[in-house]
Design a protein around this motif. Structure first.
Motif, mmCIF file in Angstrom:
data_model
loop_
_atom_site.group_PDB
_atom_site.id
_atom_site.type_symbol
_atom_site.label_atom_id
_atom_site.label_comp_id
_atom_site.label_asym_id
_atom_site.label_seq_id
_atom_site.Cartn_x
_atom_site.Cartn_y
_atom_site.Cartn_z
ATOM 1 N N LYS A 170 0.839 -1.207 0.000
ATOM 2 C CA LYS A 170 0.000 0.000 0.000
ATOM 3 C C LYS A 170 0.871 1.253 0.000
ATOM 4 N N LEU A 171 1.946 1.211 0.763
ATOM 5 C CA LEU A 171 2.859 2.355 0.785
ATOM 6 C C LEU A 171 3.439 2.597 -0.601
ATOM 7 N N GLY A 172 3.927 1.548 -1.234
ATOM 8 C CA GLY A 172 4.497 1.693 -2.571
ATOM 9 C C GLY A 172 3.487 2.218 -3.568
ATOM 10 N N ASP A 173 2.266 1.716 -3.495
ATOM 11 C CA ASP A 173 1.212 2.207 -4.389
ATOM 12 C C ASP A 173 0.977 3.699 -4.183
ATOM 13 N N SER A 174 0.960 4.123 -2.927
ATOM 14 C CA SER A 174 0.689 5.539 -2.633
ATOM 15 C C SER A 174 1.804 6.451 -3.123
ATOM 16 N N LEU A 175 3.024 5.920 -3.201
ATOM 17 C CA LEU A 175 4.171 6.713 -3.650
ATOM 18 C C LEU A 175 4.415 6.590 -5.155
ATOM 19 N N GLY A 176 3.634 5.745 -5.804
ATOM 20 C CA GLY A 176 3.826 5.560 -7.240
ATOM 21 C C GLY A 176 4.958 4.617 -7.588
ATOM 22 N N VAL A 177 5.340 3.745 -6.658
ATOM 23 C CA VAL A 177 6.382 2.759 -6.944
ATOM 24 C C VAL A 177 5.757 1.620 -7.747
ATOM 25 N N ASN A 178 6.167 1.471 -8.981
ATOM 26 C CA ASN A 178 5.592 0.420 -9.827
ATOM 27 C C ASN A 178 6.651 -0.543 -10.353
ATOM 28 N N GLY A 179 7.827 -0.508 -9.747
ATOM 29 C CA GLY A 179 8.894 -1.417 -10.135
ATOM 30 C C GLY A 179 9.987 -1.401 -9.086
ATOM 31 N N THR A 180 10.876 -2.358 -9.176
ATOM 32 C CA THR A 180 11.996 -2.422 -8.241
ATOM 33 C C THR A 180 13.313 -2.505 -9.013
ATOM 34 N N PRO A 181 14.391 -1.995 -8.413
ATOM 35 C CA PRO A 181 14.427 -1.293 -7.133
ATOM 36 C C PRO A 181 13.944 0.149 -7.277
ATOM 37 N N ALA A 182 13.489 0.709 -6.154
ATOM 38 C CA ALA A 182 13.157 2.129 -6.092
ATOM 39 C C ALA A 182 13.823 2.683 -4.838
ATOM 40 N N LEU A 183 14.510 3.788 -4.984
ATOM 41 C CA LEU A 183 15.303 4.347 -3.893
ATOM 42 C C LEU A 183 14.689 5.649 -3.408
ATOM 43 N N VAL A 184 14.647 5.828 -2.095
ATOM 44 C CA VAL A 184 14.183 7.073 -1.497
ATOM 45 C C VAL A 184 15.316 7.611 -0.631
ATOM 46 N N PHE A 185 15.693 8.862 -0.885
ATOM 47 C CA PHE A 185 16.776 9.495 -0.136
ATOM 48 C C PHE A 185 16.204 10.412 0.939
ATOM 49 N N ALA A 186 17.031 10.759 1.909
ATOM 50 C CA ALA A 186 16.575 11.600 3.015
ATOM 51 C C ALA A 186 16.094 12.959 2.535
ATOM 52 N N SER A 187 16.547 13.390 1.370
ATOM 53 C CA SER A 187 16.097 14.652 0.787
ATOM 54 C C SER A 187 14.652 14.575 0.305
ATOM 55 N N GLY A 188 14.106 13.340 0.214
ATOM 56 C CA GLY A 188 12.771 13.150 -0.335
ATOM 57 C C GLY A 188 12.787 12.728 -1.789
ATOM 58 N N ARG A 189 13.960 12.666 -2.394
ATOM 59 C CA ARG A 189 14.062 12.259 -3.795
ATOM 60 C C ARG A 189 13.701 10.784 -3.946
#
Length: 253
Positions: free
Chosen positions: A213-232
């Motif tokens: 659900k978290l990935g869906d809400s963030l638009g993650v539709n494949g792997t890998p997906a990286l999130v940095f502390a900057s929010g990128r």
């Protein structure tokens, strides 16, 4: 060549031809409809397509429409025409307004991430922070682990187990095994970096449904997906040098 490179090539090739052009005269124009009015018109034409936002663009009479999944399209005031997969470019600044908006829409509130649901690995002093959505059967995830993450220092890596059943039918079982392990980080790195097979139970309570659900809400539709502390938020097995640069970005407030 990917879409971003095509955009850059277009700007480089086309802008010199127009850089010396005079601007259009600023003729008086009738007042444009408000974004709310355009949103209502869009909803009337496409009742099954929920709209997240509508805003005016620098181009008179053209509006940006954002749909779920961070899909951006453009329309006229009466929603008689749509621009799909369009790239709105500011010629004078030589930049894509669409790409800038996509990046802004993809920004993640780091403080909202459920880090307790992650497999946590601390390297060195762990001062830098990185979240990775990863599938244990994804070859690109293994490439990222072996060629990039394993070579990072002074970083805490939070791995969200994100099996994609359509591509990797056994990935969910392996994800459960990793989460049920006494040492989750060792089980994860052993599988992904060293190719060690998993063993043990796979019937404990896991956060997999929450992470989907978290990935869906963030638009993650494949792997890998990286999130940095900057929010990128970035997709793909990124090279070490690029990840180092993004890790150096200022953390989001």
């Amino acid at each position: 060549m990917n879409k971003r490179l095509l955009t850059a090539a277009f700007i480089a090739a086309f802008v010199p031809l127009t850089a010396c052009s005079a601007g259009s005269p600023s003729d008086a124009r009738p007042a444009s409809p408000s974004p709310d009015a355009v949103k209502k018109a869009f909803a009337a034409r496409f009742p099954n397509r929920p709209v997240q936002s509508v805003s005016a663009t620098p181009l008179p009479g053209i509006y940006e429409v954002v749909l779920p999944g961070r899909q951006i399209m453009y329309t006229d005031a009466k929603v008689n025409y749509l621009f799909l997969d369009a790239n709105l470019i500011d010629v004078q600044k030589r930049e894509s307004l669409t790409e800038a908006r996509m990046e802004a829409l993809s920004r993640v509130d780091w403080k909202s991430l459920p880090l307790a649901d992650a497999v946590k690995e601390v390297r060195g002093n762990g001062a830098r922070k990185l979240v990775v959505f990863s599938d244990p059967d994804c070859p690109f995830c293994k490439k990222l682990e072996r060629e990039t993450i394993a070579r990072l220092d002074n970083v805490t890596v939070y791995t969200f187990l994100y099996p994609i059943a359509q591509l990797h039918p056994d990935a969910e079982r392996k994800s459960r095994q990793i989460w049920c392990s006494a040492d989750r980080a060792a089980a994860w790195t052993g599988l992904m970096r060293d190719g060690r097979p998993l063993s043990g139970r796979d019937d404990c309570a896991t956060p997999l449904a929450r992470l989907q659900k978290l990935g869906d809400s963030l638009g993650v539709n494949g792997t890998p997906a990286l999130v940095f502390a900057s929010g990128r938020l970035v997709a793909g097995a990124q090279p070490l040098e690029q990840v180092e640069r993004w890790l150096a970005e200022k953390a989001a407030d």
